[in-house]
Write an enzyme that holds these catalytic residues in place. Structure first.
Site, PDB file in Angstrom:
ATOM      1  N   ASP A 181      -4.341 -19.553  22.146  1.00  0.00           N
ATOM      2  CA  ASP A 181      -4.059 -18.222  21.614  1.00  0.00           C
ATOM      3  C   ASP A 181      -5.242 -17.322  21.977  1.00  0.00           C
ATOM      4  O   ASP A 181      -6.360 -17.515  21.487  1.00  0.00           O
ATOM      5  CB  ASP A 181      -3.883 -18.315  20.093  1.00  0.00           C
ATOM      6  N   HIS A 182      -4.970 -16.333  22.851  1.00  0.00           N
ATOM      7  CA  HIS A 182      -6.052 -15.501  23.381  1.00  0.00           C
ATOM      8  C   HIS A 182      -6.657 -14.584  22.323  1.00  0.00           C
ATOM      9  O   HIS A 182      -7.747 -14.021  22.525  1.00  0.00           O
ATOM     10  CB  HIS A 182      -5.533 -14.659  24.549  1.00  0.00           C
ATOM     11  N   ARG A 183      -6.006 -14.442  21.167  1.00  0.00           N
ATOM     12  CA  ARG A 183      -6.580 -13.622  20.099  1.00  0.00           C
ATOM     13  C   ARG A 183      -7.775 -14.322  19.460  1.00  0.00           C
ATOM     14  O   ARG A 183      -8.649 -13.669  18.884  1.00  0.00           O
ATOM     15  CB  ARG A 183      -5.518 -13.335  19.027  1.00  0.00           C
TER      16      ARG A 183
END
Length: 667
Positions: free
Chosen positions: A639-641
């Site tokens: 998850d790039h967040r």
């Protein structure tokens, strides 16, 4: 006498709770011990009245069918003998007394003190009782397993059939005790409420009916009460709180409240629908009475023991005639058989008379997420549930939604196609009609696949990236080859996955963000205190992800053993809800199936998942020449967040070094 473990439908169970202590006086059907398996929790009842002489098991013991649990000093014989002597003495001393009972009434009083199974052959009779599918909260279900055979002797509440729907797996108990005369269903059959499962030959006794009809002497009533203590147990008076039972999950959400204050409910009537990400369960009332208060709201999270409603139980005066009719349950089977037959027949008649939908429309309605009461109302009103806008959690159609839809239809001159379009706006549009292109053949997805759809859909909201890398496992595979022979002798399958899980657990301690969760406000990351690793397992029904607990605290051998056990339970459909919960990182492997790399989907609420493809021999340049090395492709989706690309690259690089030389775990 000894109370032994009955047939509980599983090979073994553990003693979760002992409900009595030495010296306690217990009645027939009083719960003695709580047994727990990976399927269900079962309270073992006493088959006799008496005093607890000794307890033969301890908490945590594993028991199987026939194992002795409790030793009772039965009261039946001694009490009966004493009462006969007292009655004879009473008769002799009161022969000249005008108030003495006639001989026939004395015999009836003594008969009331005898156990139900002591009726003489002349008064005994038998009847055939049909055990039907109860209300299991869904329109239809499949027979997954038949737990009894023709000729078996079964008890009340003994599990007889396992039925499966896309929402839950339920063990159906017998409503009577007796001998299985015939089995009316086979595994794989589709059944619904009211369908006959088995026929049971039960023993009756006309003697008990005579006692019920003799209301004259107070002593007879007292004797009847003493000999059948169970009769008055279901009827309670005063304020009673109905709490959340053990649902097999830590918490659930109130999806629907089926009653309101002032409603009169019967025992076992559904009052609340609670929902978790694993199943939907209708919580029944444990007593009959009037709803005085509702303590929860729709959408509220609840856990085991939380009060749902308060019920004012029926008064004792109302309970008296009920207790009289319920006296000697084995003798009154004919009556018990008649009582449920009436609502069943009434429900059938109502359905036949009020069902305004075609067979195809009913089939379409069965695929929409809604409770039994909503489905019944939809049939009566002729409503197709897929046209109704759902307001419940997980797109569950509520009664209010159905009423609002009908009201709109009644107050609008023409059907409003805009409403249907609004339902589809948040997801994919409806499929086009393929009839002009050869038509289609509909094949139902497995229950596991259907349950997975909402979870997989959450991935649409995760900005996911995949980092690819390859680990040199030449030395690791050689070492595994040396070890696996001895492991095999112990019945342990040592796979490369056990080493990867151990290496990952070590690395996740250094890189805790990869085992964390994005907070709901998306302003912080929740870092977990423990490592619980999901291991994706392919089964004939689809992919399931049991959880390996605390691999960082276990040896490679322990991990290999547990991986084998989890895989076996997954394939045999014996995973409990707790086996699937709490993971904060997942491994998914293609094994030897094929492929070079893939992009696994992050399993929300986790933020990372590692995919493993088949290892292949590749020529690797050593600076002077090419060496044949066994290379393992790795695919880390994240998850790039929460995780940056540089962090992901550093993570896979560290993992490749650990796998290239597993000895670094010791440093």
């Amino acid at each position: 006498m000894q109370i032994k473990t009955p047939d509980i439908g599983v090979d073994k169970a553990s003693v979760a709770e002992i409900l009595v202590k030495v010296g306690d006086t217990v009645a027939v059907d009083d719960s003695l011990v709580l047994l727990e398996s990976d399927k269900a929790s079962v309270e073992v009842p006493s088959t006799s009245a008496g005093v607890v002489k000794s307890i033969l098991v301890n908490l945590g013991d594993n028991v199987t069918e026939g194992v002795a649990l409790i030793e009772l000093e039965a009261e039946d014989a001694s009490n009966a003998a004493t009462e006969v002597q007292e009655a004879d003495a009473s008769q002799k001393t009161s022969e000249n007394t005008p108030t003495s009972l006639p001989d026939q009434e004395i015999m009836q009083e003594l008969a009331a003190h005898q156990p139900a199974n002591s009726a003489t052959p002349a008064s005994a009779s038998s009847s055939l009782v049909e055990v039907q599918v109860p209300d299991i909260g869904v329109e239809k279900a499949l027979v997954g397993e038949i737990l009894v055979s023709v000729g078996d002797t079964i008890d009340v509440d003994q599990s007889i059939v396992v039925v499966e729907s896309d929402k839950a797996t339920v063990e159906v108990p017998s409503s009577v005790s007796g001998i299985v005369e015939s089995i009316q269903v086979t595994e794989g059959d589709t059944v619904k409420e009211g369908v006959v499962l088995i026929k049971v030959k039960v023993a009756g006794a006309t003697q008990a009916e005579t006692v019920v009809d003799a209301p004259k002497a107070e002593s007879v009533q007292a004797a009847a009460t003493k000999s059948e203590p169970v009769a008055a147990a279901p009827v309670q008076s005063g304020a009673i709180e109905i709490s959340v039972p053990d649902l097999g999950v830590d918490k659930a959400t109130v999806a629907e409240i089926l009653v309101k204050v002032g409603d009169t409910v019967e025992a076992d009537q559904s009052i609340i629908v609670v929902e978790s990400d694993k199943a939907t369960v209708e919580v029944p009332s444990s007593t009959a009475g009037v709803i005085k208060a509702i303590h929860v709201e729709v959408g509220q999270n609840v856990a085991e023991g939380i009060a749902l409603v308060t019920i004012e139980g029926k008064a004792q005066a109302d309970a008296a005639p009920v207790a009289a009719k319920a006296e000697a349950p084995k003798a009154a089977v004919t009556k018990a058989e008649t009582v449920p037959a009436a609502p069943s027949a009434q429900a059938t008649a109502t359905t036949a008379n009020a069902d305004k939908l075609t067979k195809e429309q009913n089939a379409a309605n069965s695929k929409v997420y809604a409770g039994p009461a909503v489905r019944k109302l939809a049939r009566e009103l002729g409503v197709i549930l897929s046209d109704v806008k759902a307001s419940g959690s997980h797109a569950r159609v509520m009664k209010e939604d159905l009423k609002a839809y009908v009201k709109t239809r009644l107050t609008t001159s023409q059907p409003a196609p805009v409403a249907a379009a609004a339902v589809q706006a948040a997801s994919l549009p409806k499929l086009p009609d393929f009839s002009a292109f050869g038509g289609v053949e509909e094949k139902a997805m497995t229950r596991l696949q259907q349950v997975s759809v909402p979870q997989l859909s959450l991935n649409n909201f995760i900005p996911q990236v995949t980092q690819f890398d390859a680990a040199d496992i030449t030395e690791l595979e050689a070492w595994r080859g040396e070890l696996k022979g001895n492991f095999k002798k112990e019945g342990i399958s040592l796979t490369i996955l056990a080493f990867i899980a151990k290496a990952l657990a070590h690395l996740l301690k250094e890189e805790p963000y990869f085992a964390g969760h994005l907070a709901d406000d998306q302003k912080s990351v929740l870092l977990r205190n423990e490592i619980h690793m999901g291991i994706a397992v392919a089964t004939p029904d689809g992919l399931t992800v049991p959880v390996l607990r605390n691999p960082d605290q276990k040896s490679v051998k322990q991990i290999a053993i547990e991986l084998g056990e989890l895989s076996k339970k997954a394939r045999e459909k014996k995973l409990s809800p707790k086996d699937l919960q709490g993971a904060n990182f997942t491994i998914t492997s293609l094994g030897s199936i094929g492929g070079t790399a893939f992009t696994p989907l992050v399993n929300w609420p986790q933020v990372a998942i590692l995919g493993i493809s088949p290892a292949t021999m590749q020529p690797i340049w050593n600076g002077e020449s090419f060496d044949p090395r066994l290379m393992l492709p790795l695919s880390l989706s994240y998850d790039h967040r929460v995780i940056n690309g540089a962090d992901a690259a550093r993570f896979t690089n560290k993992l490749t070094k650990l796998l290239a030389d597993i000895r670094t775990l010791l440093l």
